[in-house]
Structures are given as structure tokens and as C-alpha cells.
Design a protein around this motif. Structure first.
Motif, PDB file in Angstrom:
ATOM      1  N   ALA A 217       0.789  -1.280   0.209  1.00 14.33           N
ATOM      2  CA  ALA A 217       0.031  -0.368   0.040  1.00 14.33           C
ATOM      3  C   ALA A 217       0.266   1.146   0.532  1.00 14.33           C
ATOM      4  O   ALA A 217       0.724   2.592  -0.835  1.00 14.33           O
ATOM      5  CB  ALA A 217      -0.777  -0.351   1.244  1.00 14.33           C
ATOM      6  N   ASP A 218       2.042   0.919   0.543  1.00 15.02           N
ATOM      7  CA  ASP A 218       3.153   2.420   0.444  1.00 15.02           C
ATOM      8  C   ASP A 218       3.523   2.322  -0.710  1.00 15.02           C
ATOM      9  O   ASP A 218       3.659   3.760  -1.126  1.00 15.02           O
ATOM     10  CB  ASP A 218       4.170   1.935   1.746  1.00 15.02           C
ATOM     11  CG  ASP A 218       3.478   1.806   3.553  1.00 15.02           C
ATOM     12  OD1 ASP A 218       2.897   3.104   3.584  1.00 15.02           O
ATOM     13  OD2 ASP A 218       4.017   2.027   3.814  1.00 15.02           O
ATOM     14  N   GLN A 219       3.748   1.176  -0.985  1.00 19.72           N
ATOM     15  CA  GLN A 219       4.301   1.721  -2.891  1.00 19.72           C
ATOM     16  C   GLN A 219       3.283   2.623  -3.828  1.00 19.72           C
ATOM     17  O   GLN A 219       3.184   3.209  -4.504  1.00 19.72           O
ATOM     18  CB  GLN A 219       4.808   0.073  -3.585  1.00 19.72           C
ATOM     19  CG  GLN A 219       5.906  -0.392  -2.606  1.00 19.72           C
ATOM     20  CD  GLN A 219       6.942   0.192  -3.510  1.00 19.72           C
ATOM     21  OE1 GLN A 219       7.485   0.492  -3.943  1.00 19.72           O
ATOM     22  NE2 GLN A 219       8.273   0.450  -2.196  1.00 19.72           N
ATOM     23  N   TYR A 220       1.848   2.514  -3.697  1.00 14.89           N
ATOM     24  CA  TYR A 220       1.140   2.307  -4.465  1.00 14.89           C
ATOM     25  C   TYR A 220       0.801   3.903  -3.893  1.00 14.89           C
ATOM     26  O   TYR A 220       0.915   4.188  -5.208  1.00 14.89           O
ATOM     27  CB  TYR A 220       0.118   1.884  -4.001  1.00 14.89           C
ATOM     28  CG  TYR A 220      -0.558   0.571  -5.383  1.00 14.89           C
ATOM     29  CD1 TYR A 220      -0.661   1.298  -6.588  1.00 14.89           C
ATOM     30  CD2 TYR A 220      -1.421  -0.579  -4.557  1.00 14.89           C
ATOM     31  CE1 TYR A 220      -0.931  -0.058  -7.333  1.00 14.89           C
ATOM     32  CE2 TYR A 220      -2.138  -1.408  -5.755  1.00 14.89           C
ATOM     33  CZ  TYR A 220      -1.667  -1.103  -7.147  1.00 14.89           C
ATOM     34  OH  TYR A 220      -1.826  -2.392  -7.858  1.00 14.89           O
ATOM     35  N   TRP A 221       0.540   4.394  -2.756  1.00 18.68           N
ATOM     36  CA  TRP A 221       0.262   5.461  -2.229  1.00 18.68           C
ATOM     37  C   TRP A 221       1.748   6.575  -3.004  1.00 18.68           C
ATOM     38  O   TRP A 221       1.885   7.262  -3.962  1.00 18.68           O
ATOM     39  CB  TRP A 221       0.619   5.572  -0.902  1.00 18.68           C
ATOM     40  CG  TRP A 221       0.755   6.891  -0.731  1.00 18.68           C
ATOM     41  CD1 TRP A 221       1.600   8.397  -0.116  1.00 18.68           C
ATOM     42  CD2 TRP A 221      -0.276   8.108  -0.784  1.00 18.68           C
ATOM     43  NE1 TRP A 221       1.694   9.718   0.238  1.00 18.68           N
ATOM     44  CE2 TRP A 221      -0.362   9.667  -0.131  1.00 18.68           C
ATOM     45  CE3 TRP A 221      -1.667   8.199  -1.144  1.00 18.68           C
ATOM     46  CZ2 TRP A 221      -1.377  10.788  -0.233  1.00 18.68           C
ATOM     47  CZ3 TRP A 221      -2.690   9.052  -1.214  1.00 18.68           C
ATOM     48  CH2 TRP A 221      -2.507  10.432  -0.867  1.00 18.68           C
ATOM     49  N   ASP A 222       3.329   5.610  -3.150  1.00 21.22           N
ATOM     50  CA  ASP A 222       4.287   6.623  -3.216  1.00 21.22           C
ATOM     51  C   ASP A 222       3.930   6.892  -4.755  1.00 21.22           C
ATOM     52  O   ASP A 222       4.346   7.829  -5.737  1.00 21.22           O
ATOM     53  CB  ASP A 222       5.321   5.831  -3.335  1.00 21.22           C
ATOM     54  CG  ASP A 222       7.135   6.850  -3.923  1.00 21.22           C
ATOM     55  OD1 ASP A 222       6.974   7.576  -2.988  1.00 21.22           O
ATOM     56  OD2 ASP A 222       7.459   6.044  -4.751  1.00 21.22           O
ATOM     57  N   MET A 223       3.725   5.900  -5.455  1.00 18.78           N
ATOM     58  CA  MET A 223       2.694   5.658  -6.870  1.00 18.78           C
ATOM     59  C   MET A 223       2.235   6.946  -7.442  1.00 18.78           C
ATOM     60  O   MET A 223       2.481   7.827  -8.493  1.00 18.78           O
ATOM     61  CB  MET A 223       2.313   4.535  -7.642  1.00 18.78           C
ATOM     62  CG  MET A 223       4.087   3.477  -7.516  1.00 18.78           C
ATOM     63  SD  MET A 223       3.536   1.093  -8.365  1.00 18.78           S
ATOM     64  CE  MET A 223       3.032   2.127  -9.791  1.00 18.78           C
ATOM     65  N   TYR A 224       1.277   6.500  -7.259  1.00 26.07           N
ATOM     66  CA  TYR A 224      -0.071   7.906  -7.601  1.00 26.07           C
ATOM     67  C   TYR A 224       1.224   9.605  -6.970  1.00 26.07           C
ATOM     68  O   TYR A 224       0.232  10.560  -7.641  1.00 26.07           O
ATOM     69  CB  TYR A 224      -0.844   7.718  -5.630  1.00 26.07           C
ATOM     70  CG  TYR A 224      -1.692   8.496  -6.299  1.00 26.07           C
ATOM     71  CD1 TYR A 224      -2.587   8.888  -7.172  1.00 26.07           C
ATOM     72  CD2 TYR A 224      -2.619   9.612  -4.630  1.00 26.07           C
ATOM     73  CE1 TYR A 224      -4.064  10.076  -6.998  1.00 26.07           C
ATOM     74  CE2 TYR A 224      -2.882  10.434  -4.721  1.00 26.07           C
ATOM     75  CZ  TYR A 224      -3.512  10.493  -5.417  1.00 26.07           C
ATOM     76  OH  TYR A 224      -4.828  11.494  -6.209  1.00 26.07           O
ATOM     77  N   THR A 225       1.651   8.994  -5.638  1.00 23.91           N
ATOM     78  CA  THR A 225       1.891  10.999  -5.607  1.00 23.91           C
ATOM     79  C   THR A 225       2.975  11.214  -6.587  1.00 23.91           C
ATOM     80  O   THR A 225       2.824  12.572  -6.910  1.00 23.91           O
ATOM     81  CB  THR A 225       2.456  11.306  -4.178  1.00 23.91           C
ATOM     82  OG1 THR A 225       3.421  10.125  -3.612  1.00 23.91           O
ATOM     83  CG2 THR A 225       1.100  10.853  -3.327  1.00 23.91           C
ATOM     84  N   LYS A 226       4.039  10.589  -6.803  1.00 23.27           N
ATOM     85  CA  LYS A 226       5.208  10.856  -7.708  1.00 23.27           C
ATOM     86  C   LYS A 226       4.626  10.776  -8.948  1.00 23.27           C
ATOM     87  O   LYS A 226       5.608  11.463  -9.832  1.00 23.27           O
ATOM     88  CB  LYS A 226       6.296  10.528  -7.022  1.00 23.27           C
ATOM     89  CG  LYS A 226       7.130  10.344  -5.867  1.00 23.27           C
ATOM     90  CD  LYS A 226       8.012   9.552  -5.429  1.00 23.27           C
ATOM     91  CE  LYS A 226       8.599   9.991  -4.091  1.00 23.27           C
ATOM     92  NZ  LYS A 226       9.600   8.647  -4.234  1.00 23.27           N
ATOM     93  N   ARG A 227       4.064   9.817  -9.570  1.00 26.45           N
ATOM     94  CA  ARG A 227       4.088   9.513 -10.731  1.00 26.45           C
ATOM     95  C   ARG A 227       4.650   9.181 -12.051  1.00 26.45           C
ATOM     96  O   ARG A 227       4.980   9.857 -13.111  1.00 26.45           O
ATOM     97  CB  ARG A 227       2.387  10.756 -11.050  1.00 26.45           C
ATOM     98  CG  ARG A 227       1.346  10.566 -10.619  1.00 26.45           C
ATOM     99  CD  ARG A 227       0.137  11.448 -11.176  1.00 26.45           C
ATOM    100  NE  ARG A 227      -1.042  11.441 -10.101  1.00 26.45           N
ATOM    101  CZ  ARG A 227      -2.753  12.015 -10.516  1.00 26.45           C
ATOM    102  NH1 ARG A 227      -2.389  12.143 -11.567  1.00 26.45           N
ATOM    103  NH2 ARG A 227      -3.220  11.577  -9.520  1.00 26.45           N
ATOM    104  N   ASP A 228       5.976   8.766 -10.729  1.00 26.51           N
ATOM    105  CA  ASP A 228       6.927   8.674 -11.928  1.00 26.51           C
ATOM    106  C   ASP A 228       7.904   7.341 -12.862  1.00 26.51           C
ATOM    107  O   ASP A 228       8.721   7.669 -12.867  1.00 26.51           O
ATOM    108  CB  ASP A 228       8.149   9.570 -11.272  1.00 26.51           C
ATOM    109  CG  ASP A 228       8.456   8.356 -10.129  1.00 26.51           C
ATOM    110  OD1 ASP A 228       7.853   7.339  -9.609  1.00 26.51           O
ATOM    111  OD2 ASP A 228      10.200   8.800  -8.955  1.00 26.51           O
ATOM    112  N   ARG A 229       7.314   7.064 -12.671  1.00 23.57           N
ATOM    113  CA  ARG A 229       7.087   5.180 -13.925  1.00 23.57           C
ATOM    114  C   ARG A 229       5.336   4.682 -13.536  1.00 23.57           C
ATOM    115  O   ARG A 229       4.553   4.763 -12.846  1.00 23.57           O
ATOM    116  CB  ARG A 229       8.065   4.582 -12.488  1.00 23.57           C
ATOM    117  CG  ARG A 229       7.431   3.781 -11.073  1.00 23.57           C
ATOM    118  CD  ARG A 229       7.574   4.403 -10.235  1.00 23.57           C
ATOM    119  NE  ARG A 229       7.836   4.060  -8.534  1.00 23.57           N
ATOM    120  CZ  ARG A 229       7.606   4.197  -7.688  1.00 23.57           C
ATOM    121  NH1 ARG A 229       7.184   6.083  -7.469  1.00 23.57           N
ATOM    122  NH2 ARG A 229       7.483   3.915  -6.580  1.00 23.57           N
ATOM    123  N   VAL A 230       5.958   3.501 -14.384  1.00 22.52           N
ATOM    124  CA  VAL A 230       4.136   3.310 -15.020  1.00 22.52           C
ATOM    125  C   VAL A 230       4.267   1.963 -14.018  1.00 22.52           C
ATOM    126  O   VAL A 230       3.623   1.728 -13.783  1.00 22.52           O
ATOM    127  CB  VAL A 230       4.676   2.917 -16.733  1.00 22.52           C
ATOM    128  CG1 VAL A 230       2.781   1.950 -16.596  1.00 22.52           C
ATOM    129  CG2 VAL A 230       4.452   4.283 -17.367  1.00 22.52           C
TER     130      VAL A 230
END
Length: 240
Positions: A217-230
Motif C-alpha cells: 500500500a505504501d508503494q501504491y501511495w508513492d506511485m500515485y503521488t510521484k507518478r514517475d514510473r508506470v
């Protein structure tokens, strides 16, 4: 109005952890699952923690139900800002590629490929109008790194992964993000994770590593906020 995350395939493993992680950031939570009794129990558990959560029963192996489910979430919460799609259970399994047949692919393709495409079509008009939105999809590591005897769900997840990459590339300029978390392990507290744990206790040997869904879930939050990798592979490993 606070944002809403819709979690498709919600359970007590990853779905519950994603719900809590996004709720800590002020999100309201829509939970979608097939089993009403378990869904209701999870909703009540989250509500007891002070989370604004609602449950929506749907069979995600039936893409034709998607529009009504999305509309029901909108009717209840007023909007959808993020989708997390990851309904994997013991009903899906790896299979040797040499023994894979069309019937198996046909059976699993609605859940793993067709329904997420329909979910995206249902939410994209709202996101395009708002200029923001995120589609997060859970896949397995074999979607990008095929391995012998680990086919079956892999080809369908690979197709979904291909779609996510294209979707993100097409929608980034509109403020919309699409990403996939590729998991190279079993998820603790999930149905599959519990099966793996029972196998370990019974035989003394496991079928693979186990990861904490809170870390995912932490990974998902990081992906959502940074949007720096697909794509994010977790835990990372040497795919060679």
C-alpha cells in the motif's frame, strides 16, 4: 469534497491495506467485492477505525456489471478519483505453458483483462473533465518476466500490463496516471497468502516469499503521488 478511492477486488489483505493507507491521506473508500458477507465485515471494520467506507457487491468476472457498479459508487460518494484493481484469488493459478488451453484463458480473461478495461472506460470521462485521476492495477511479476511453468494468469496479466503502459502514455498530458504494481510474492493476510502459510506449516516448505500488504500500500501511495514510473516491481529481484 474529499477524494474517493475505489478498490476493486477488496479483501482483508492488499485491499484493506490500500484502504487504510489512502484514508490516512483523507480519502473516502469504496470497496468492491463479490462476497457480501466478507465485504460487509471489512466495511464495518474500517468504519470502526473512523474511515468513511462503503461496500458495493459485484462479480468482477462479469464486465457487463461494471457500469452499474461505478455508477453506484458515484451515487454514494459523488465522485471517483483513484481506482485500484487487483482481484486475485485461489481461483486463478499458474499453469505450464505447454498445457495451457484456450478454455483457461477464456475463463480468466474477463477478471484479469476485460473488466479493468471497462472500469477505465467508465471513469475516464469524469477524470478527463476534472484533469486528474489515477488507475492503479495489481499484477504479478510474471507479467513482465515470464518463467517456465508459471504461465496461465501470466499471459493475461501481460496483456493488462501492456494496456496500462499505453494508457499512461496517452493520458499523462491530461493529468491522468496509470500504473501497475507487479508483485513477486504472496500477500500476507490474503486468500493466497493464507494458503501459502498453511502449506508451509503442513509441509515445512513454502511456495514463495510473503510480503506485508501495508508495504505494498505504501508503494501504491508513492506511485500515485510521484507518478514517475508506470511499473513498480516489489519486492525487487533479479529477473535474469
Amino acid at each position: 469534497m474529499s477524494k474517493v478511492i475505489a478498490i476493486f477486488g477488496a479483501g482483508k489483505g492488499l485491499g484493506a491495506s490500500v484502504a487504510r493507507r489512502f484514508a490516512r491521506e483523507g480519502f473516502r473508500v469504496a470497496l468492491v467485492a463479490r462476497g457480501k458477507e466478507r465485504l460487509d465485515a471489512l466495511v464495518e471494520e474500517l468504519k470502526a477505525e473512523g474511515i468513511d467506507a462503503g461496500g458495493f457487491t459485484a462479480d468482477l468476472s462479469k464486465p457487463e456489471q461494471t457500469g452499474a457498479t461505478v455508477q453506484a459508487i458515484r451515487d454514494h460518494f459523488g465522485r471517483i478519483d483513484v481506482v485500484e484493481y487487483g482481484p486475485i484469488s485461489s481461483e486463478q493459478a499458474f499453469a505450464p505453458a505447454a498445457k495451457l488451453d484456450a478454455a483457461t484463458l477464456r475463463k480468466d480473461s474477463p477478471l484479469l483483462l476485460l473488466t479493468p478495461v471497462e472500469v477505465a472506460q467508465a471513469v475516464l470521462p469524469e477524470w478527463n473533465e476534472r484533469g486528474d485521476g489515477a488507475f492503479l492495477m495489481t499484477t504479478g511479476a510474471t507479467a513482465g518476466s515470464p518463467r517456465p511453468f508459471a504461465s496461465g494468469v501470466g499471459p493475461l496479466m501481460a496483456a493488462a500490463r501492456n494496456w496500462i503502459f499505453s494508457l499512461n502514455g496517452e493520458l499523462t498530458d491530461a493529468g491522468i496516471y496509470a500504473g501497475t504494481l507487479s508483485i513477486a510474492a504472496f500477500i500476507a493476510r490474503s486468500e493466497m497468502g493464507e494458503l501459502a502459510a498453511r502449506s508451509l506449516a503442513k509441509t515445512g516448505s513454502g511456495t514463495g516469499p510473503l510480503v506485508d500488504p501495508d508495504a505494498l500500500a505504501d508503494q501504491y501511495w508513492d506511485m500515485y503521488t510521484k507518478r514517475d514510473r508506470v511499473e513498480q516491481l516489489f519486492p525487487e529481484y533479479d529477473a535474469a
